[in-house]
Motif scaffolding. Sequence first.
Motif, PDB file in Angstrom:
ATOM      1  N   GLY A 296      -6.743   7.264  -4.765  1.00 21.62           N
ATOM      2  CA  GLY A 296      -5.364   7.746  -4.777  1.00 21.62           C
ATOM      3  C   GLY A 296      -4.396   6.846  -4.043  1.00 21.62           C
ATOM      4  N   LEU A 297      -4.919   5.852  -3.340  1.00 23.05           N
ATOM      5  CA  LEU A 297      -4.066   4.861  -2.660  1.00 23.05           C
ATOM      6  C   LEU A 297      -3.701   3.764  -3.658  1.00 23.05           C
ATOM      7  CD1 LEU A 297      -2.840   3.567  -0.053  1.00 23.05           C
ATOM      8  CD2 LEU A 297      -5.065   2.462   0.283  1.00 23.05           C
ATOM      9  N   THR A 298      -2.400   3.571  -3.882  1.00 23.37           N
ATOM     10  CA  THR A 298      -1.932   2.548  -4.816  1.00 23.37           C
ATOM     11  C   THR A 298      -1.735   1.238  -4.076  1.00 23.37           C
ATOM     12  OG1 THR A 298      -0.791   4.199  -6.159  1.00 23.37           O
ATOM     13  CG2 THR A 298      -0.134   1.905  -6.454  1.00 23.37           C
ATOM     14  N   VAL A 299      -2.344   0.176  -4.616  1.00 21.88           N
ATOM     15  CA  VAL A 299      -2.203  -1.158  -4.016  1.00 21.88           C
ATOM     16  C   VAL A 299      -1.651  -2.101  -5.082  1.00 21.88           C
ATOM     17  CG1 VAL A 299      -3.345  -3.036  -2.791  1.00 21.88           C
ATOM     18  CG2 VAL A 299      -4.199  -0.686  -2.556  1.00 21.88           C
ATOM     19  N   GLU A 300      -0.543  -2.745  -4.753  1.00 20.56           N
ATOM     20  CA  GLU A 300       0.099  -3.688  -5.673  1.00 20.56           C
ATOM     21  C   GLU A 300       0.381  -4.988  -4.947  1.00 20.56           C
ATOM     22  OE1 GLU A 300       2.641  -0.392  -8.249  1.00 20.56           O
ATOM     23  OE2 GLU A 300       3.391  -1.149  -6.334  1.00 20.56           O
ATOM     24  N   VAL A 301       0.226  -6.098  -5.660  1.00 22.35           N
ATOM     25  CA  VAL A 301       0.488  -7.424  -5.089  1.00 22.35           C
ATOM     26  C   VAL A 301       1.769  -7.967  -5.700  1.00 22.35           C
ATOM     27  CG1 VAL A 301      -0.353  -9.778  -4.789  1.00 22.35           C
ATOM     28  CG2 VAL A 301      -1.962  -7.854  -4.743  1.00 22.35           C
TER      29      VAL A 301
ATOM     30  N   TYR B 130       0.860  -1.187   0.000  1.00 18.21           N
ATOM     31  CA  TYR B 130       0.000   0.000   0.000  1.00 18.21           C
ATOM     32  C   TYR B 130       0.894   1.233   0.000  1.00 18.21           C
ATOM     33  CZ  TYR B 130      -3.698  -3.280   1.151  1.00 18.21           C
ATOM     34  OH  TYR B 130      -4.586  -4.322   1.115  1.00 18.21           O
ATOM     35  N   HIS B 131       0.640   2.155  -0.951  1.00 18.94           N
ATOM     36  CA  HIS B 131       1.567   3.276  -1.118  1.00 18.94           C
ATOM     37  C   HIS B 131       0.830   4.554  -1.534  1.00 18.94           C
ATOM     38  CE1 HIS B 131       5.273   5.388  -2.233  1.00 18.94           C
ATOM     39  NE2 HIS B 131       4.629   5.782  -3.322  1.00 18.94           N
ATOM     40  N   ARG B 132       1.255   5.667  -0.948  1.00 21.55           N
ATOM     41  CA  ARG B 132       0.821   6.999  -1.375  1.00 21.55           C
ATOM     42  C   ARG B 132       2.034   7.912  -1.313  1.00 21.55           C
ATOM     43  NH1 ARG B 132      -4.172   9.742  -1.683  1.00 21.55           N
ATOM     44  NH2 ARG B 132      -5.287   8.068  -0.573  1.00 21.55           N
ATOM     45  N   ASP B 133       2.341   8.584  -2.431  1.00 19.01           N
ATOM     46  CA  ASP B 133       3.547   9.407  -2.509  1.00 19.01           C
ATOM     47  C   ASP B 133       3.611  10.469  -1.422  1.00 19.01           C
ATOM     48  OD1 ASP B 133       4.509   8.018  -4.680  1.00 19.01           O
ATOM     49  OD2 ASP B 133       3.654   9.386  -6.173  1.00 19.01           O
ATOM     50  N   SER B 134       2.471  11.075  -1.105  1.00 17.60           N
ATOM     51  CA  SER B 134       2.453  12.151  -0.114  1.00 17.60           C
ATOM     52  C   SER B 134       2.395  11.644   1.321  1.00 17.60           C
ATOM     53  CB  SER B 134       1.258  13.074  -0.384  1.00 17.60           C
ATOM     54  OG  SER B 134       0.041  12.339  -0.317  1.00 17.60           O
ATOM     55  N   GLY B 135       2.355  10.327   1.488  1.00 15.18           N
ATOM     56  CA  GLY B 135       2.279   9.747   2.829  1.00 15.18           C
ATOM     57  C   GLY B 135       0.918   9.144   3.088  1.00 15.18           C
ATOM     58  N   LEU B 136       0.900   7.993   3.737  1.00 14.11           N
ATOM     59  CA  LEU B 136      -0.356   7.296   4.020  1.00 14.11           C
ATOM     60  C   LEU B 136      -1.160   8.044   5.077  1.00 14.11           C
ATOM     61  CD1 LEU B 136       0.987   3.621   4.162  1.00 14.11           C
ATOM     62  CD2 LEU B 136      -0.353   4.636   2.316  1.00 14.11           C
ATOM     63  N   THR B 137      -2.455   8.107   4.856  1.00 14.30           N
ATOM     64  CA  THR B 137      -3.367   8.747   5.806  1.00 14.30           C
ATOM     65  C   THR B 137      -3.958   7.685   6.727  1.00 14.30           C
ATOM     66  OG1 THR B 137      -5.298   8.480   4.389  1.00 14.30           O
ATOM     67  CG2 THR B 137      -3.927  10.450   4.034  1.00 14.30           C
ATOM     68  N   PRO B 138      -4.560   8.087   7.846  1.00 11.00           N
ATOM     69  CA  PRO B 138      -5.255   7.103   8.697  1.00 11.00           C
ATOM     70  C   PRO B 138      -6.316   6.320   7.928  1.00 11.00           C
ATOM     71  CG  PRO B 138      -4.956   9.167   9.872  1.00 11.00           C
ATOM     72  CD  PRO B 138      -4.516   9.419   8.465  1.00 11.00           C
TER      73      PRO B 138
ATOM     74  N   GLY C  85       6.856   6.728   5.940  1.00 10.38           N
ATOM     75  CA  GLY C  85       5.413   6.830   6.080  1.00 10.38           C
ATOM     76  C   GLY C  85       4.628   6.768   4.788  1.00 10.38           C
ATOM     77  N   THR C  86       5.293   6.443   3.673  1.00 11.58           N
ATOM     78  CA  THR C  86       4.595   6.401   2.380  1.00 11.58           C
ATOM     79  C   THR C  86       4.061   5.014   2.037  1.00 11.58           C
ATOM     80  OG1 THR C  86       6.625   5.918   1.149  1.00 11.58           O
ATOM     81  CG2 THR C  86       6.063   8.244   1.482  1.00 11.58           C
ATOM     82  N   THR C  87       4.563   4.013   2.708  1.00  9.52           N
ATOM     83  CA  THR C  87       4.271   2.630   2.290  1.00  9.52           C
ATOM     84  C   THR C  87       3.981   1.748   3.497  1.00  9.52           C
ATOM     85  OG1 THR C  87       5.839   2.956   0.472  1.00  9.52           O
ATOM     86  CG2 THR C  87       5.102   0.709   0.876  1.00  9.52           C
ATOM     87  N   LEU C  88       3.067   0.795   3.278  1.00  6.73           N
ATOM     88  CA  LEU C  88       2.737  -0.207   4.281  1.00  6.73           C
ATOM     89  C   LEU C  88       2.677  -1.553   3.579  1.00  6.73           C
ATOM     90  CD1 LEU C  88       1.771  -0.812   7.233  1.00  6.73           C
ATOM     91  CD2 LEU C  88      -0.565  -0.464   6.396  1.00  6.73           C
ATOM     92  N   MET C  89       3.452  -2.518   4.052  1.00  2.00           N
ATOM     93  CA  MET C  89       3.433  -3.833   3.395  1.00  2.00           C
ATOM     94  C   MET C  89       2.903  -4.906   4.343  1.00  2.00           C
ATOM     95  SD  MET C  89       7.299  -5.377   3.181  1.00  2.00           S
ATOM     96  CE  MET C  89       8.311  -5.680   4.640  1.00  2.00           C
ATOM     97  N   TYR C  90       2.155  -5.826   3.760  1.00  2.00           N
ATOM     98  CA  TYR C  90       1.613  -6.966   4.489  1.00  2.00           C
ATOM     99  C   TYR C  90       2.092  -8.255   3.815  1.00  2.00           C
ATOM    100  CZ  TYR C  90      -1.778  -4.319   7.304  1.00  2.00           C
ATOM    101  OH  TYR C  90      -2.381  -3.472   8.213  1.00  2.00           O
ATOM    102  N   PRO C  91       3.078  -8.950   4.379  1.00  2.00           N
ATOM    103  CA  PRO C  91       3.431 -10.270   3.840  1.00  2.00           C
ATOM    104  C   PRO C  91       2.288 -11.254   4.087  1.00  2.00           C
ATOM    105  CG  PRO C  91       5.217  -9.361   5.177  1.00  2.00           C
ATOM    106  CD  PRO C  91       4.007  -8.524   5.445  1.00  2.00           C
ATOM    107  N   VAL C  92       1.899 -11.977   3.057  1.00  2.00           N
ATOM    108  CA  VAL C  92       0.799 -12.937   3.133  1.00  2.00           C
ATOM    109  C   VAL C  92       1.265 -14.253   2.538  1.00  2.00           C
ATOM    110  CG1 VAL C  92      -1.514 -13.504   2.281  1.00  2.00           C
ATOM    111  CG2 VAL C  92      -0.994 -11.166   3.002  1.00  2.00           C
ATOM    112  N   ALA C  93       1.008 -15.356   3.227  1.00  2.00           N
ATOM    113  CA  ALA C  93       1.371 -16.680   2.715  1.00  2.00           C
ATOM    114  C   ALA C  93       0.191 -17.626   2.886  1.00  2.00           C
ATOM    115  CB  ALA C  93       2.595 -17.225   3.434  1.00  2.00           C
TER     116      ALA C  93
END
Length: 689
Positions: free
Chosen positions: A148-153, A74-82, A113-121
């Motif tokens: 505006g929130l970019t989500v990539e797998v 999960y990524h937003r260039d300007s920083g992730l919001t709540p 603060g721009t990115t949040l990653m969740y490892p999933v298995a």
Amino acid sequence: MGAEKTEGKRVIPWVVLALWIGVLAAVSPFAAKLADVQHDRITDYLPASADSTKAARLQEQLPGGESTELVLVYHRDSGLTPADRATAQEQVTRVAGEHTLTGTPRGVPSDDGTTLMYPVASNEPGTDEKQRDAFVEAVREEAHSEGGLTVEVGGSGALATDAGKVYESLGGPLLYTTVAVVAVLLILIYRSPVLWLVPLVVAGVSNYLSMGVAYGLNQAFGTTVSGQSSGIMTILVFGAGTDYALLLVSRYREELRRFERPLDAMRAALRGCGPAVLASSGTVAAGLLCLLAADLNSNRAMGPLGTVGVLCALVAMLTLLPALLVLLGRRVFWPLVPAYGSTPKARRSLFAAMGGSAGRRPLTVLAGGAVLLGTLALGTLNLPGTVKQEDAFVDRPESVAAMRTLGRAYPEGSGQPVDVLTPAARTDATLAAIRGTEGVADVREGRTGGGWTEISVTAAAPPQTAAETATIERLRERLDGSYVGGASAQQIDLKDTNARDRTIVVPLVLLSVLLILVVLLRSLVAPLLLTAAVVAVWGAALGLGGLVFGPLFGFEGTDPGLGLLSFVFLVALGVDYGIFLMHRMREESLRGAEPAAAALTALRTTGGVIASAGLVLAATFAVLTNMGLVQLVELGFVIAVGVLLDTFLVRTYLVTSASVALGRRMWWPGRLSRAPEPRPAPAREPVAG
């Protein structure tokens, strides 16, 4: 009696055609099943004896089977919001609720603060590729971009799915493109509205036969069938098969001017060029079978399938093609029909001119060619390093975009876990050893079953960097009795095993090719010359790759198997053309021609067909440069360029020049190396005085 014998001969082409119809009917059910046994799992490419392979096999035996590892980014260039974090948690919770995961996903925020990653298995898909792809696509639908929130797998599972899409595209597009390229070239070469279709149809029949035989080998011996190996098999069938057809048709056209009946002309053509075609196909097959000595599954699988393709093409071109040509008669050459008793128009051909220049200054031509090839080979110093898994695609799929986002947001961390499989009884000791290993950022205990425990390790360094490689190597040194796997470990094993395979397969290829050439040419000098020439071509082609892969194509690395596979194909296929030329040269020498005259006559008579064959073969391998994987583009480029260098420089200029310069020594120690004994003058009868 003579009429009955003649009538019996006329039946032969019909019998051959009927036999082929029966063969195709028998092989049809098997050819259609080849796609069902094609697999592109990482274990189908990994070295059989490597740690990462053993780890992957053990993972398949754990409860639920092999796990599919993903990273939701999960990524937003300007920083992730709540609100962004809440959306991410909601989507991940939905993924966990709809799929069986091996653990509870934990979000890892980046420092900026721009990115949040969740490892999933998940082991839900097991080892089934279709189920894995369905799982990945389902997660992509559930974890989607919004507001505006970019989500990539990303992750190894997503990379495998995206790679699988490319391999699936090899079947239809590769075949259709190859057929179209060969068709266009044959039309230009033959300048006939009908003739081009005959070898193309026979090549298609050969390909269908090879698919059936390849399926039979898989069922009988468990040979691996991958997208890469089946694609290369198709290329070889059309490339090598069309080469054999060009040589046969050229000789057949020549013999039609000497024989009234097409059947007699074809028999003479087969006697004339058959040995060269058999020897050349035998050389290619022998070179490819040397790959069976490789430890890397992808290399070893290429041997049987490539050999099947070449031999099926050989059988079809020496049986079905002659039968069809004889049945169609002279009119198949319309509008340039070779009439019985006619002589071709004398024209100053390009190859006669090239031969003339090579014959006048052979040593100068040799020196110039050697300097050129050596200069091009220096380009190998500019080859980029080993390509990373995320850089293996020509176009950037979602999985690669996700991994690059992770690389920017977590410059000193890895979103790609290292898998450790350890005996269950030693789990605690292994966990303690891992935690005490330099470069380890996080450790989590996974599944247990069958006496083994899976441990997920996160390295502190980014994936597939020198620092992460050092961490993996330290783990392997410390964890005796355990196996270290995962995507990064697999890339290390691919590179190391390719280096090991080169030291074994390369000498085997050179030795087998030399032995075949010695038997065919009855010489030691000529085989050594031909082998040295194709090795020089390989170095020059690889050097050209070094000059364009990075600067022109923008590739970040080269495939570890490029050197070995390009060597095997260029040496085996390059010697192919040497055999065509040298066989005709030997034929002319046996007829009494002087060495220089024999060399120039051989070039003049075979230069055109060798050039045509080289263009076709280069074009078929160039089709690979239109595929979506860097390893296929690089392999296709190096082989295509190498074939062109071999066709228009080495065969025409260098081998001919060397033959002129060496004279009879070219055939040492065979009988052609010795000057013919002078014939005694006929006794003159005394004149009556």
